[in-house]
Design a protein around this motif. Structure first.
Motif, PDB file in Angstrom:
ATOM      1  N   HIS A 269       0.851  -1.203   0.000  1.00  0.00           N
ATOM      2  CA  HIS A 269       0.000   0.000   0.000  1.00  0.00           C
ATOM      3  C   HIS A 269       0.881   1.245   0.000  1.00  0.00           C
ATOM      4  CE1 HIS A 269      -3.599   2.382   1.026  1.00  0.00           C
ATOM      5  NE2 HIS A 269      -2.749   3.099   1.761  1.00  0.00           N
ATOM      6  N   HIS A 273       0.697   3.959  -2.909  1.00  0.00           N
ATOM      7  CA  HIS A 273       0.065   5.236  -2.563  1.00  0.00           C
ATOM      8  C   HIS A 273       1.012   6.249  -1.929  1.00  0.00           C
ATOM      9  CE1 HIS A 273      -3.827   3.463  -3.531  1.00  0.00           C
ATOM     10  NE2 HIS A 273      -3.505   2.419  -2.785  1.00  0.00           N
ATOM     11  N   THR A 275       2.118   6.300   1.074  1.00  0.00           N
ATOM     12  CA  THR A 275       1.881   6.508   2.496  1.00  0.00           C
ATOM     13  C   THR A 275       1.369   5.222   3.132  1.00  0.00           C
ATOM     14  OG1 THR A 275       0.626   7.767   4.150  1.00  0.00           O
ATOM     15  CG2 THR A 275      -0.471   7.301   2.058  1.00  0.00           C
ATOM     16  N   HIS A 282     -10.507   0.326   4.365  1.00  0.00           N
ATOM     17  CA  HIS A 282      -9.706  -0.044   3.191  1.00  0.00           C
ATOM     18  C   HIS A 282      -9.597  -1.575   3.059  1.00  0.00           C
ATOM     19  CE1 HIS A 282      -6.690   0.281   0.043  1.00  0.00           C
ATOM     20  NE2 HIS A 282      -5.990  -0.657   0.684  1.00  0.00           N
TER      21      HIS A 282
END
Length: 330
Positions: A269, A273, A275, A282
């Motif tokens: 992740h 992304h 971050t 999510h």
């Protein structure tokens, strides 16, 4: 055939003379012969077929399934002679007659093994190691590399189709190793490729037992089988190394293992992304509820129940914080 029968009779008489003599040596009889029965004549006919086979091939190692062009089951006949010899029901004169044949052996498997070991020891003496390259061919044409490869394949076959005594014999030789044979099963390589696809998409090689690849392949079950084989000592070391090199691969489904798999998803992740901040709702691409997992880590942290090492590891992830994030805060 008449000459063969006469020879058989001479051999028969000689062997029996030796057997019945108290002397250490009995001279070969030349002036007498025992009568040959019809059964003996039939046996000599088959012996003649063996001689023809030896003339064609240069050896008496007849494969069990071998049949002569006219359908005569020579392989079965040869096996029967060896079996009769082992249980001491083969007439001594017949045994002696067979032993006159070039390359005859009562235990061809043991002879082949002894011959291979002799080649291996000669190679080891010259090179200082029993590590044999797969393609090595000795000066006399013996394919020692192929033989060594066969022993490794037998060892890793899952059924251990090699005796403990032979395993010990090979392991006693300096430099011998079982991991020289690398399995090349295309089905295994294709399964590994699917696992790599999972890593690329989800950031981890951890798959649950019920996970199914997008093409319908039961990747979860395949991964479980690899773990089972590893625990049983049946997974080839090269395959074990390949699997262990995949990020997130685990040999056990322990609680710590599941946590490690979740962290790999968090790393994925982060890579996608930029971050490690994850909202509570999510869901990772493979269906894993990563947001709920992150929320659980924050709750355990507030309750001072999260392992300090895990706290420290999470805090190294850019964007991670201990404040609960809802979708509206994203």
């Amino acid at each position: 055939m008449a000459a063969r029968i006469a020879h058989f009779a001479v051999v028969s008489a000689h062997v029996r003379a030796v057997k019945n003599s108290t002397a250490a040596y009995a001279p070969t009889p030349t002036t007498f012969a025992l009568p040959v029965t019809l059964r003996d004549e039939k046996w000599l006919v088959k012996l003649d077929r063996l001689d023809q086979y030896i003339d064609r091939t240069g050896n008496a190692l007849v494969p069990l399934q071998h049949k002569e062009p006219d359908g005569m089951e020579l392989g079965s006949w040869v096996r029967y002679q060896r079996r009769s010899y082992r249980i001491d029901t083969l007439a001594p004169e017949k045994a002696a007659t067979l032993e006159l044949r070039a390359g005859w052996s009562w235990d061809p498997d043991a002879d082949r093994w002894a011959n291979a070991i002799a080649h291996l020891d000669a190679f080891s003496a010259e090179n200082g190691t029993a590590w044999v390259p797969t393609l090595l061919v000795c000066q006399d044409g013996y394919r020692l590399g192929q033989w060594a490869n066969d022993q490794r394949r037998n060892y890793w076959s899952g059924t251990r189709n090699i005796s403990p005594e032979r395993i010990a014999s090979l392991e006693a030789r300096s430099g011998w190793a079982w991991n020289g044979w690398v399995p090349t099963s295309m089905s295994w390589r294709k399964a590994l490729a699917r696992l790599d696809e999972h890593v690329a998409e989800h950031g981890t090689a951890w798959v649950g037992n019920r996970y199914i690849h997008s093409d319908g392949f039961t990747l979860g079950r395949w991964a479980a089988v690899q773990r089972e084989r590893q625990r049983a000592g049946l997974l080839h070391p090269v395959r074990a190394v390949e699997l262990a090199s995949r990020p997130g691969w685990l040999w056990t489904a322990s609680r710590d293992g599941r946590w490690r798999a979740a962290v790999h998803r968090l790393d994925h992740h982060l890579a996608v992304h930029g971050t490690a901040r994850v909202i509570s709702t999510h869901v990772a691409p493979d269906g894993y509820l990563l947001g709920q997992w992150a929320a659980r880590q924050r709750r355990l942290h507030r309750l001072h129940q999260l392992n300090p090492d895990r706290v420290a590891e999470l805090e190294t992830k850019p964007g991670w914080d201990w404040v609960r994030r809802a979708a509206s805060q994203a």
